[in-house]
Design a protein around this motif. Sequence first.
Motif, mmCIF file in Angstrom:
data_model
loop_
_atom_site.group_PDB
_atom_site.id
_atom_site.type_symbol
_atom_site.label_atom_id
_atom_site.label_comp_id
_atom_site.label_asym_id
_atom_site.label_seq_id
_atom_site.Cartn_x
_atom_site.Cartn_y
_atom_site.Cartn_z
ATOM 1 N N ALA A 1 44.239 58.757 3.627
ATOM 2 C CA ALA A 1 43.432 58.660 2.521
ATOM 3 C C ALA A 1 43.976 59.484 1.168
ATOM 4 C CB ALA A 1 42.005 59.096 3.098
ATOM 5 N N PRO A 2 43.725 59.255 0.230
ATOM 6 C CA PRO A 2 44.362 59.874 -1.083
ATOM 7 C C PRO A 2 43.671 61.174 -1.320
ATOM 8 C CG PRO A 2 43.151 58.339 -1.923
ATOM 9 C CD PRO A 2 43.271 57.968 -0.409
ATOM 10 N N SER A 3 42.493 61.270 -0.939
ATOM 11 C CA SER A 3 41.592 62.631 -1.115
ATOM 12 C C SER A 3 40.435 62.724 -0.143
ATOM 13 C CB SER A 3 41.010 62.546 -2.564
ATOM 14 O OG SER A 3 40.073 61.444 -2.678
ATOM 15 N N ALA A 4 39.937 63.965 -0.074
ATOM 16 C CA ALA A 4 38.948 64.186 1.060
ATOM 17 C C ALA A 4 37.631 63.285 0.853
ATOM 18 C CB ALA A 4 38.479 65.585 1.053
ATOM 19 N N ASP A 5 37.211 62.915 -0.470
ATOM 20 C CA ASP A 5 36.071 62.013 -0.506
ATOM 21 C C ASP A 5 36.200 60.820 -0.412
ATOM 22 O OD1 ASP A 5 37.737 61.820 -2.869
ATOM 23 O OD2 ASP A 5 36.158 61.602 -4.215
ATOM 24 N N CYS B 1 27.858 61.956 11.696
ATOM 25 C CA CYS B 1 28.188 62.355 12.915
ATOM 26 C C CYS B 1 29.436 63.075 12.767
ATOM 27 C CB CYS B 1 28.027 61.515 14.144
ATOM 28 S SG CYS B 1 29.453 60.256 13.789
ATOM 29 N N PHE B 2 30.414 62.969 11.941
ATOM 30 C CA PHE B 2 31.626 63.482 11.742
ATOM 31 C C PHE B 2 31.363 64.812 11.175
ATOM 32 C CE2 PHE B 2 33.564 59.586 13.095
ATOM 33 C CZ PHE B 2 34.691 60.046 13.876
ATOM 34 N N GLN B 3 31.228 65.889 11.703
ATOM 35 C CA GLN B 3 30.809 67.202 11.164
ATOM 36 C C GLN B 3 31.870 67.836 10.388
ATOM 37 O OE1 GLN B 3 27.453 68.484 11.648
ATOM 38 N NE2 GLN B 3 27.151 66.465 11.752
ATOM 39 N N THR B 4 33.268 67.744 10.651
ATOM 40 C CA THR B 4 34.288 68.413 9.813
ATOM 41 C C THR B 4 35.092 67.316 9.357
ATOM 42 O OG1 THR B 4 34.104 70.255 11.581
ATOM 43 C CG2 THR B 4 36.107 70.059 10.044
ATOM 44 N N LEU B 5 35.406 67.324 8.138
ATOM 45 C CA LEU B 5 36.449 66.666 7.287
ATOM 46 C C LEU B 5 37.821 67.644 6.791
ATOM 47 C CD1 LEU B 5 37.377 63.838 6.220
ATOM 48 C CD2 LEU B 5 35.812 64.395 4.302
ATOM 49 N N ILE B 6 38.739 67.232 7.331
ATOM 50 C CA ILE B 6 40.095 68.322 6.952
ATOM 51 C C ILE B 6 40.692 67.304 5.842
ATOM 52 C CG2 ILE B 6 41.921 69.716 7.888
ATOM 53 C CD1 ILE B 6 40.239 69.591 10.521
ATOM 54 N N PHE B 7 41.343 67.864 4.864
ATOM 55 C CA PHE B 7 42.226 67.068 3.909
ATOM 56 C C PHE B 7 43.542 67.856 4.062
ATOM 57 C CE2 PHE B 7 44.214 66.422 -0.230
ATOM 58 C CZ PHE B 7 44.357 65.050 -0.091
ATOM 59 N N MET B 8 44.711 67.141 4.128
ATOM 60 C CA MET B 8 46.068 67.593 4.489
ATOM 61 C C MET B 8 46.941 67.131 3.184
ATOM 62 S SD MET B 8 45.857 69.138 7.303
ATOM 63 C CE MET B 8 47.641 69.567 7.512
ATOM 64 N N CYS C 1 42.230 63.800 7.300
ATOM 65 C CA CYS C 1 42.883 62.689 6.420
ATOM 66 C C CYS C 1 43.815 63.266 5.459
ATOM 67 C CB CYS C 1 41.703 62.145 5.437
ATOM 68 S SG CYS C 1 40.873 63.505 4.587
ATOM 69 N N GLY C 2 44.593 62.509 4.877
ATOM 70 C CA GLY C 2 45.781 62.825 3.809
ATOM 71 C C GLY C 2 46.679 61.575 3.604
ATOM 72 N N GLY C 3 47.705 61.879 3.078
ATOM 73 C CA GLY C 3 48.827 61.094 2.814
ATOM 74 C C GLY C 3 49.802 61.139 3.986
ATOM 75 N N TYR D 1 51.973 69.398 4.203
ATOM 76 C CA TYR D 1 52.101 70.028 5.462
ATOM 77 C C TYR D 1 51.119 71.307 5.462
ATOM 78 C CZ TYR D 1 54.357 70.915 9.774
ATOM 79 O OH TYR D 1 54.361 71.242 11.214
ATOM 80 N N ARG D 2 49.976 71.131 4.747
ATOM 81 C CA ARG D 2 49.198 72.334 4.386
ATOM 82 C C ARG D 2 47.512 71.846 4.654
ATOM 83 N NH1 ARG D 2 50.332 77.182 0.682
ATOM 84 N NH2 ARG D 2 49.181 78.169 2.409
ATOM 85 N N VAL D 3 46.785 72.757 5.268
ATOM 86 C CA VAL D 3 45.364 72.398 5.123
ATOM 87 C C VAL D 3 44.889 72.972 4.011
ATOM 88 C CG1 VAL D 3 43.176 73.215 6.157
ATOM 89 C CG2 VAL D 3 45.052 73.031 7.519
#
Length: 385
Positions: A320-324, A351-358, A217-219, A361-363
Motif C-alpha cells: 500500500a502506498p500509505s497507511a490510510d 478487528c485489525f487493531q494495529t496498522l503499521i506503515f513502513m 503495509c508499505g511499498g 526500512y523504517r517504522v
Amino acid sequence: MERRNNKTEKEQQKRENLLQQLVDDFSTQKQHLLMQMKKGQLTKELFLSEAAAHIQTYFRLEHEGQTRLLEEFEQYIFGYSRLSFLIDDKTVSDIRVVGYNNIRVKRKGRRMAAGVCFSSPKEYRQFIDYIATRNQVNISNLNAIQRFTDNESHPDFILRFTLSMPLVNTYNEPYLCIRKVPKTFPQMKELIEQNMMDRETAELLIERFRQGSTLICGGNSSGKTTLLNALKETLPDDMAVLVTQQADELTTLFHPDMMFLHSLPGTGEQQVNYDLEHISIAGLTMDVDFFIIGEVKGAEALYLLNAAYTGQLCAATIHAPSADRAPDKLVDYAMYESRYSRDELMRMMDCFQTLIFMEHYRVKEIFACRGWSAKQRNLMYERIF
C-alpha cells in the motif's frame, strides 16, 4: 606485452568454451543426473565422479586441465555461475538480468550495474536452461513465466526467482530476477540497532502484536516482511502459530510450535494448484492461536478477515502506498469472492487493531483502530506513533 595479453584472453576463452560445452552436456544428455541430485537420490561426490569420468572420456585435456575444468564445473553447478559472487555478497538484496550483457543489482537499497555479464546470448540462455533444470522448473511455451524458490543451495539466503521467457518478452532474451531472502533474519533487538525503530516503539509493537490482529503495509522493499519475521519470534512458546505464504520468506529460528505452508501454482502441464486461498482455508481448520499470511495478494484476504473477525489473532503484510490506503486494499482483495458489501467488509476491518506503515526500512507510522463510524461510514484510526 600485447601478444601475451592476447594469449591469455584466448586461453580464458578456450576454458570458458570447454566449461559451457560440459554444462551443455549435463543439461541435455545427462539431465537425469542433475534431477537425481536435486531429489537427493545422488550425492554430490557421486555426481562429481560422473562428471570427472565424462571429462576424461570426451575432453582431450592433460590431467591438470581436467582437474581445473572439474573445479570450474563444480563451482558452476553448486553455485550460480557468473552470478555466484553477487549471491554471496550480503550487501546485494536483488539481482536483475535484463540481458546477457546487462545485469543490475540493488545494493543497500540503491540500484546499480553489477559489474559482470555473460559472454554471449548463448551462454546466458544455457545458464537459464541449467537453473530451470536444477530447480525442476519447466520453461516450455506453456510455462513462459515462472516463479520458483531455491532454499537449499546457499547457506545464508533463500533465493526467489522470477523468470520470463522470450515468448512473452518484447526482446528476444529471458528476463531473470532474483530476490535474496536472508535465512538468519534480524530479531527486534537487531532492528533497533539498525534504526528501523527505537526501543520504546519496539516494545509497543510487541505488546500490541500479542493482543490484537496486525496489518503491516508499505511499498516494495520497505521492510514489511523483515518486521513481521521479527515480531512473530516474540510470540510465546505455548502459542500455536500457522504461517501461509507464497514464497518461503517467513521462517523461524526459535519458536517450537510454528507451522509453514506455501502455495503451489499450477501450470499448463501440471494442474496441481494450491494458492494462498486454498491453504488459508485449510489453515483455518487447524487448531492454531495465531494465523499469519506472509503477503495478501488476492481472495485469501476474505479468509484472513473472517478469521480476525471471529477473534482469531492474525497478522499479514500488504502493499500500500500509505497507511490510510491499506484497509481499502485488503477489502478490495476480499471482495474478489465475497458476498459482503464493501461497508460490511470495512466494518470487519476494525478487528485489525494495529496498522503499521513502513517506508525505507523504517517504522514510519503506527495507528490504533478505534472502531467503525456508522455516521461517517469509515474506520476511525488514532495515530499512536
